[in-house]
Motif scaffolding. Structure first.
Motif, PDB file in Angstrom:
ATOM      1  N   ARG A 327      74.357   1.274  43.785  1.00 29.89           N
ATOM      2  CA  ARG A 327      75.204   2.463  44.026  1.00 29.89           C
ATOM      3  C   ARG A 327      76.390   2.553  43.062  1.00 29.89           C
ATOM      4  N   TYR A 328      76.721   1.446  42.384  1.00 31.72           N
ATOM      5  CA  TYR A 328      77.896   1.451  41.495  1.00 31.72           C
ATOM      6  C   TYR A 328      77.479   1.927  40.111  1.00 31.72           C
ATOM      7  N   ASP A 329      77.668   3.236  39.899  1.00 27.61           N
ATOM      8  CA  ASP A 329      77.151   3.860  38.678  1.00 27.61           C
ATOM      9  C   ASP A 329      78.216   4.602  37.880  1.00 27.61           C
ATOM     10  N   GLY A 330      79.462   4.581  38.354  1.00 29.75           N
ATOM     11  CA  GLY A 330      80.540   5.257  37.626  1.00 29.75           C
ATOM     12  C   GLY A 330      80.638   6.740  37.898  1.00 29.75           C
ATOM     13  N   VAL A 331      79.854   7.230  38.853  1.00 30.70           N
ATOM     14  CA  VAL A 331      79.845   8.678  39.100  1.00 30.70           C
ATOM     15  C   VAL A 331      80.859   9.070  40.173  1.00 30.70           C
ATOM     16  N   LYS A 332      80.802   8.408  41.337  1.00 29.70           N
ATOM     17  CA  LYS A 332      81.574   8.885  42.492  1.00 29.70           C
ATOM     18  C   LYS A 332      82.944   8.223  42.650  1.00 29.70           C
ATOM     19  N   TYR A 333      83.058   6.947  42.289  1.00 31.21           N
ATOM     20  CA  TYR A 333      84.326   6.234  42.480  1.00 31.21           C
ATOM     21  C   TYR A 333      84.334   5.002  41.590  1.00 31.21           C
ATOM     22  N   GLY A 334      85.524   4.409  41.456  1.00 31.69           N
ATOM     23  CA  GLY A 334      85.636   3.182  40.667  1.00 31.69           C
ATOM     24  C   GLY A 334      85.626   3.446  39.170  1.00 31.69           C
ATOM     25  N   LEU A 335      85.243   2.425  38.443  1.00 35.89           N
ATOM     26  CA  LEU A 335      85.264   2.464  36.975  1.00 35.89           C
ATOM     27  C   LEU A 335      84.245   3.462  36.416  1.00 35.89           C
ATOM     28  N   ARG A 336      84.642   4.183  35.357  1.00 41.15           N
ATOM     29  CA  ARG A 336      83.687   4.999  34.602  1.00 41.15           C
ATOM     30  C   ARG A 336      83.925   4.791  33.112  1.00 41.15           C
ATOM     31  N   VAL A 337      82.871   4.375  32.406  1.00 45.36           N
ATOM     32  CA  VAL A 337      82.938   4.252  30.954  1.00 45.36           C
ATOM     33  C   VAL A 337      82.085   5.382  30.382  1.00 45.36           C
ATOM     34  N   ASN A 338      82.714   6.274  29.661  1.00 46.39           N
ATOM     35  CA  ASN A 338      81.991   7.445  29.149  1.00 46.39           C
ATOM     36  C   ASN A 338      80.887   7.033  28.174  1.00 46.39           C
TER      37      ASN A 338
END
Length: 490
Positions: A327-338
């Motif tokens: 579920r940790y994919d950077g889409v909904k919450y938490g870290l996002r690396v473009n």
């Protein structure tokens, strides 16, 4: 007035009831202790304003005679638990900035009982580790040091922050979680008491998942009585967690009668493993003698599937982790690396966000669940799990509880170079069977080795029979003596 941080929960509860001090004074003492203990790195988030606000509310309730079971008692919360408006990162970079808009069921139960939150405690990233060295926020230091040494030691994992904070008197008690020994092993390393209740006794709702069929919430405390008080408030059935069990929660504190006459204690021969240090063997024998002197009957038992527990656990747990952590994919919450596109963004976020141990377990889990390997690994591990449970069922036909060592050694040095991850996984050798079978287990401090480091003993009980565990653990604690706080060096 004596230092209030030296009081157990039971003593603090009585002092508050007698108006010897206020919840605000008690909380202030802990806030000062936390501020002077940064070197231990036990707390990753401090919430002093929130704590004082909650303490003031407790004082108001106490003045009206409306105090709850934990009214005004300051606690530390493992970073695995979601706490409304306060960061919950599971000590991972991938959950950077995540502040839940909801409260986990266990922490809500504690606040409903009047407890005060001091902050969030360090842990191994996503609870994956046995030394609290995989945290994104850096390792926790064990407040215990060997006699005449200034070498830092690990507090155990994954609940290392919880165990270190309780041992160092930075909180009255702490929430923790146990997937393969993450309450009992750090408790043994820090001279504290830790209980993993039966799977389903506490709700898992609002806890960041590692392996859903193994994870269980529980407390780490200074004494068996304090652990009993904590578990009474933490446990409940919960409509939001279908694996929580609708059974009455007993008064665990009332189970501490000190009487185990006629009780049968099982000693599993398979737990005498090759290369076990002499001090661990001697400590185990001392525990057997204490229980015998208290009137219990010692019975040798066999748990033949024990030797397969560790390899089976390290298939089941990573398999569930690879599914839960998808579920940790950077889409909904938490870290996002473009990235250049959505797939690139997923890959870059997960590569940057997860630490090496978490990546290792995701890869293992994904492999054992993949086509062509599912039957050979995952399905076979689940069959082993059933056989482990049957071993315990058979043993409990003749004994009331089982006594084993808690860990294969005392706390080892921090930053010890471990090139083979299996060497680290072996720290869970005495604890994983309990999770695989869904049973309750408690670790009690049972003395110190010749270097002055704590050693713990583990008691394993029948499903939903935590009362017998507490009763037996209380007798062990009485014989060993309640462990003093470590000498302060931080």
């Amino acid at each position: 007035m004596t230092d209030l941080t030296g009081l157990t929960i039971a003593e603090a509860r009585d002092g508050l009831a007698k108006k010897e001090f206020t919840a605000t004074e008690l909380t202030t003492s802990y806030i000062k202790a936390i501020d002077s203990a940064d070197e231990l790195n036990a707390f990753i988030t401090k919430t002093p304003e929130k704590a004082l606000e909650m303490a003031a509310a407790s004082d108001a309730r106490l003045s009206k005679g409306e105090g709850g079971a934990l009214e005004g008692i300051p606690l530390g919360i493992k970073d695995l638990y979601c706490t409304k408006g306060v960061g919950a990162y599971a000590c991972s970079h991938i959950l950077d900035g995540f502040k839940p808009e909801y409260e986990s069921t266990v922490t809500q139960n504690l606040w409903d009982a009047g407890a005060v939150m001091l902050g969030k405690l360090n842990m191994d990233e996503f609870a994956m580790g046995s030394a609290n060295e995989t945290s994104y926020f850096g390792p926790v230091k064990n407040p215990w040091r060997a006699k005449g040494e200034s070498v830092d030691r690990v507090p155990g994992g994954s609940s290392g922050g919880s165990a270190a904070a309780v041992a160092a008197r930075l909180c009255a008690a702490a929430t923790a979680s146990d997937t393969g020994g993450s309450i009992r092993q750090p408790a043994a390393f820090t001279g504290t008491v830790g209980i993993k209740p039966t799977y389903g006794r506490c709700s898992r709702w609002g806890m960041v998942a590692f392996a859903s069929s193994l994870d269980q919430a529980g407390p780490i405390a200074r004494t068996v009585r304090d652990a009993a008080i904590m578990l009474k408030s933490m446990a409940s059935v919960d409509a939001k967690d279908t694996t929580s069990v609708n059974l009455p929660v007993p008064d665990y504190e009332a189970a501490l009668t000190g009487n185990i006459k006629g009780m049968k204690i099982g000693i599993p021969k398979e737990y005498r493993v090759d290369g076990m240090p002499e001090e661990v063997e001697a400590n185990w024998q001392q525990g057997i003698n204490w229980l015998k002197e208290a009137g219990a009957e010692i019975v040798e038992i066999s748990l033949p599937m024990t030797k397969y527990a560790l390899p089976a656990y390290y298939i089941v747990a990573p398999a569930e982790a690879s599914s839960n952590l998808a579920r940790y994919d950077g889409v909904k919450y938490g870290l996002r690396v473009n990235g250049d596109d959505i797939i690139d963004m997923y890959e870059k976020t997960r590569a940057a966000g997860f630490g090496s141990e978490v990546k290792r377990r995701i890869l293992i889990g994904t492999y054992v669940l993949s086509a062509g390997y599912y039957d050979a690994y995952y399905l076979r591990a689940q069959k082993i799990r059933t056989l482990i449970k049957q071993d315990f069922d058979k043993a409990f036909e003749t004994v009331d509880t089982i006594l084993t060592p808690a860990t294969p050694s005392a706390a080892f040095e921090l930053n010890k170079v471990v090139t083979d991850p299996v060497e680290m996984y072996l720290n869970d050798i005495f604890t994983v069977t309990v999770n695989m079978a869904g049973l309750p287990g408690i670790t009690v401090p049972a003395g110190q080795n010749d270097k002055g480091l704590p050693l713990g003993l583990q008691l394993i009980g029948k499903a939903f029979d935590e009362e017998t565990l507490f009763r037996t653990a209380g007798v062990l604690e009485q014989a060993a003596g309640i462990m003093d706080a470590p000498a302060k060096w931080w």
